[in-house]
Structure formats: C-alpha cells, structure tokens
Design an enzyme around this catalytic site. Structure first.
Site, PDB file in Angstrom:
ATOM      1  N   LYS A   9       1.223   4.208  -3.114  1.00 15.23           N
ATOM      2  CA  LYS A   9       0.893   5.630  -3.027  1.00 15.23           C
ATOM      3  C   LYS A   9       2.110   6.502  -3.356  1.00 15.23           C
ATOM      4  O   LYS A   9       1.955   7.588  -3.930  1.00 15.23           O
ATOM      5  CB  LYS A   9       0.341   5.958  -1.640  1.00 15.23           C
ATOM      6  CG  LYS A   9      -1.018   5.311  -1.365  1.00 15.23           C
ATOM      7  CD  LYS A   9      -2.078   5.725  -2.389  1.00 15.23           C
ATOM      8  CE  LYS A   9      -3.454   5.215  -2.029  1.00 15.23           C
ATOM      9  NZ  LYS A   9      -4.508   5.638  -2.985  1.00 15.23           N
ATOM     10  N   TYR A  21       0.822  -1.209   0.000  1.00 14.48           N
ATOM     11  CA  TYR A  21       0.000   0.000   0.000  1.00 14.48           C
ATOM     12  C   TYR A  21       0.856   1.260   0.000  1.00 14.48           C
ATOM     13  O   TYR A  21       0.657   2.161  -0.819  1.00 14.48           O
ATOM     14  CB  TYR A  21      -0.942   0.007   1.200  1.00 14.48           C
ATOM     15  CG  TYR A  21      -1.856   1.215   1.222  1.00 14.48           C
ATOM     16  CD1 TYR A  21      -2.978   1.262   0.391  1.00 14.48           C
ATOM     17  CD2 TYR A  21      -1.585   2.307   2.037  1.00 14.48           C
ATOM     18  CE1 TYR A  21      -3.810   2.374   0.388  1.00 14.48           C
ATOM     19  CE2 TYR A  21      -2.417   3.420   2.039  1.00 14.48           C
ATOM     20  CZ  TYR A  21      -3.527   3.448   1.215  1.00 14.48           C
ATOM     21  OH  TYR A  21      -4.341   4.549   1.216  1.00 14.48           O
TER      22      TYR A  21
END
Length: 241
Positions: free
Chosen positions: A168, A164
């Site tokens: 990003k 994750y």
C-alpha cells in the site's frame, strides 16, 4: 451513451460493492469488475434490482489478457471512462513477522495490489483521457502511511505486516507518479484510505461500516476538474504519506 461511467475492480463484495451502490445512486453507469464472473453477476443483479445501471465486467487485474479484454468491452460499449477505482486487493497469508514472511507470498500481494493497479490504469488510460476530465482512485490503506506506521502513538503502529503494508505504501507512490504525469491531460489521481472496516480481510473485526468506507472513495471519484490530485485521503482529510 450514458453521461458518467465508472469501473471498479474487485467490486463483487464489501467496500467495492458498496462503492458501486453509492456511485450508482449518483447516476453513474457502473462497470462492476470481478475476477469471478459468477460472483460478479450475482452482485450486479442485486444492484440492478435496486434500480442502478450496473454492468458486470470480468477482470483479473493480474492478467494482461483479462485487462485488455475488459478495456475492449468498455470501449465498445461506452467509448470513454470517467472514473477508475482500483479497489482489487489481497492481504496475503496469515500475518507473521517480516523476517518470516515468504518472498513468494509478498510477490503475490504486490502482483494484485501494486502491479494490478498499474496494469489497469495504463490499459484504461486512453478511455480516461477520452472523457475530458477523469478521476482515478487508488484504494490504499492507513497501513500504507509511513508517517502513521512510524508514529508510536498511532493506532496502526503495532500492525507490522510486511507484504500488505509495503504494497500500500508502494501504491501511494504509484498514485503520485501517475498524478504528476496526467495532470495536463485532465486526469486526477488520488489514494483513498477506507479505514479499519469490517470486511473479510479482518474477519469483520473492523469498527467502520462499508458505507462509511465507500463514502470517502466516492467523494474522490466524484470530484470535478477543480478537485485535488496526487493526495492521500481518509474521508475528506489528508493522510501523511
């Protein structure tokens, strides 16, 4: 034809839904993007009942066919797009240490969080250019800030989720690339950090409300032609890459 149009992916709940509500209140026609058309229809009906101009749009950001079909519908109805908000994102499996997170799981996260945003932006670019001036907002995360994650004094330093977090960070790099290319075309591209918000992602443990999270996204979405591009913002302050 309405004066302002916005597409928000992953908008059937949480931050995406609240972003749709706030932009609807500003007079935008909102294309409420949802992978699940039934859930999207329920969310769209809710906002229409509040008096906003909402149209549900079936869109799976991981599918070329789905994204192209969505673009065709927006093109036929409006012929342009003033704002694109790439909000769709997934966390992946249960958080584990980087050395143990399966590569297939990381790949799945990237397919939505990174490649999905690229796919949607590339596909809708002609409609964004047709608007004359347009804004693209990538919904990123403070967990994508290398500056924050490498700072032992930062609140996010200990959150070490390989798939994750790095997705990003990659999305932020995508933001910079598109911003540089599209500057001359009048399309501004920025990343937004909604902050640690109470959503399904964290079992609603976040300390920020969806109203607070959406406000910063809406601020970027509603910038005029003199607004910033190629930046990363939490509310209205820049975040270190």
């Amino acid at each position: 034809m309405t004066s302002k149009t916005v597409l928000i992916t992953g908008a059937n709940k949480s931050i995406g839904l609240e972003t749709a509500r706030q932009l609807g209140a500003l007079g935008y026609r909102v294309w409420l993007g949802s992978r699940d058309i039934e859930r999207g229809s329920v969310a769209a009906a809710q906002l229409r009942n509040e008096g906003y101009d909402i149209r549900v749009l079936a869109i799976d950001v991981t599918s070329d066919e789905s994204v192209q079909a969505a673009e065709s519908l927006v093109r036929s109805e409006d012929g342009k797009l003033n704002v694109l908000i790439n909000n769709a994102g997934i966390l992946g499996g249960q958080p584990t240490v980087p050395s143990q997170q399966p590569v297939d799981e990381i790949r799945e996260v990237y397919e939505t969080n990174v490649f999905g945003a690229i796919r949607v932006t590339q596909t809708f670019l002609p409609l964004l250019k047709a608007a004359g001036h347009a804004n693209v907002v990538m919904v990123s995360s403070g967990l994508g800030s290398l500056g924050w994650l490498s700072d032992p004094t930062n609140q996010f330093f200990g959150v070490n989720i390989l798939g994750y977090n790095s997705s990003k960070s990659a999305l932020n790099a995508v933001t910079v690339s598109f911003a540089k290319e599209l500057a001359e075309a009048g399309v501004k591209v920025n990343s937004a950090d909604p902050g640690y918000t109470a959503t399904d992602f964290n079992d609603h443990s976040g300390y920020r409300t969806v109203e607070q999270a959406a406000a910063g996204i809406v601020w970027l979405a509603n910038q005029d032609s003199s607004g910033p591009t190629g930046g990363f913002y939490f509310e209205q302050s820049q975040v270190p890459w």
